[in-house]
Design an enzyme around this catalytic site. Sequence first.
Site, PDB file in Angstrom:
ATOM      1  N   ASP A  34       0.822  -1.208   0.000  1.00  0.00           N
ATOM      2  CA  ASP A  34       0.000   0.000   0.000  1.00  0.00           C
ATOM      3  C   ASP A  34       0.860   1.264   0.000  1.00  0.00           C
ATOM      4  OD1 ASP A  34      -2.584   1.362   0.089  1.00  0.00           O
ATOM      5  OD2 ASP A  34      -3.288  -0.593   0.780  1.00  0.00           O
ATOM      6  N   HIS A  35       0.182   2.386  -0.080  1.00  0.00           N
ATOM      7  CA  HIS A  35       0.803   3.686  -0.319  1.00  0.00           C
ATOM      8  C   HIS A  35       1.988   3.987   0.599  1.00  0.00           C
ATOM      9  CE1 HIS A  35      -1.052   5.419   3.276  1.00  0.00           C
ATOM     10  NE2 HIS A  35      -2.145   4.732   2.949  1.00  0.00           N
TER      11      HIS A  35
END
Lengths: 210, 210, 210
Positions: free
Chosen positions: A144-145
């Site tokens: 994820d980010h």
Amino acid sequence: MTEVPTRAVLLIGGGGHARVVRDTLEVMGRTCLGIVASEPSSAMGLSYIGDDAAAFRRFPQGGEAALGLGGVPGQGVPGTALRRRVYETYIARGFRFPPLIGRGVILAPDVVLADGAQVIAGAILQPGVQLGRNALANTGARIDHDTVIADHAMIGPGAILCGGVAIGVGAYVGAGAVVLQGVRIGPDAVVAAGAVATRDVEAGGFVGRP
Amino acid sequence: MTEVPTRAVLLIGGGGHARVVRDTLEVMGRTCLGIVASEPSSAMGLSYIGDDAAAFRRFPQGGEAALGLGGVPGQGVPGTALRRRVYETYIARGFRFPPLIGRGVILAPDVVLADGAQVIAGAILQPGVQLGRNALANTGARIDHDTVIADHAMIGPGAILCGGVAIGVGAYVGAGAVVLQGVRIGPDAVVAAGAVATRDVEAGGFVGRP
Amino acid sequence: MTEVPTRAVLLIGGGGHARVVRDTLEVMGRTCLGIVASEPSSAMGLSYIGDDAAAFRRFPQGGEAALGLGGVPGQGVPGTALRRRVYETYIARGFRFPPLIGRGVILAPDVVLADGAQVIAGAILQPGVQLGRNALANTGARIDHDTVIADHAMIGPGAILCGGVAIGVGAYVGAGAVVLQGVRIGPDAVVAAGAVATRDVEAGGFVGRP
């Protein structure tokens, strides 16, 4: 006689991960020059170059290579050491490792892949993700980010790294493991397959299943 | 009067997995002839053929079919027995089950899908994977290199099979379960949802969560 | 002076999930008007509008907006409350939240996405799935047939919802968690990251790892 390096890529390893890497190279439109392995291998219909020493004799100026070695850790022992050693040996011999991007990978536009980084089929890398040199995001991993994965680290098949995670050099996150948002995994640490890392892990540490 | 088999596919089952299979058939450009189920079903706007006996009367020469039955195991009881029995009954009546490949599936070029194998949306099958007759790789399952899944086995949604895994006939791997590299799961064994199989499992065995 | 609402979308939030939402908007061909956040943010090269009050002053007739706030729950405390409150505040001010569909998402044709629903990169939504207002299916979540997710609920990265699951208003399913077939998760309940929900969970309940 010295062979001139070509645009074809030397595949290091003749086992299962090598087959995955070869498939990845084909998806990228790259061809394989042959296989380097300690044992002769013909599983993929590629020519067998020989072992590392044979490869260095044959390509004294180096060339492009791809690392086809997987890595399976024991209890608390990262499986990343072999991949790191082989990678660094070939770098010292003048080889270069292009980043690899497999089938159906989802990459945000600002993802940074260092030399030798491997993003295997179906992996997802969200905005702000960085994958270090020779780092591996295996089949269907979801990253994820803003997560930063340091050199030589391995993220196993289907592992889940939430946002803002930091993975240290040579760390290993097993298949299906989860690392929660913002957690830092130290260098050479291991998160076991299926484990959930809910807090920071020190260098060389181990997170098992409950 | 005997109906001539058509290119349309008979859908066996009228519940949730049948809806998934019908969507898969549409993605493949195949149309559904109608639904076979023990209870009348009109959930999908398809004609209701009747139960198995009605289907065999109406299509005495068989034809193409797709198995729309899911399977949920209890503690240690594989949910694959029903799917196996229905499949074999239809095969004995002259039906054929084309392999199914769903939306966004990632398949390496050398993957082998036997008759009736189902690869559901978003599943990933890496190089060297074999999926046996009537075997099911459900939504988003990730199946790594060289893994061999025998006939009638079911791999649940999001399950992760590492490289070189062997899954026995009729075995069941639950949703989100992980089977580590090289582990062999025996026939009719069950790996519970969310469990991690770290060593071989005997025929009929059970791996639960910790 | 009153600004006329434009087709550009106001991005609420300046952190990690906001970056993901911005990437999603770009995939959809939408541009961002600017960022609303309590602290000035320039991480994405977007103009900083100010805080909520500033946004309401500047766009008194509302316009289109996207919610870029993530949410991390504590032990038993859903992280959905903040997202819900902000969403409802903007709705009351005349803003509309288009549903968002990210990179490489797999959607069956009959999936229903309510206003403000977010389907993030690589998520899979099978036939019959409904995603309520302001509900979030995060990176690589796999949501099987006929599962209904109520308003404001959050499904974490890589979580697996089997078929026929019901997720209540404001409930939170953590990263990599599994909810078995037909299980009902009550409003504001929490399923921890990596946990497996095998039976119904009451309103406000909590399912941890074993």
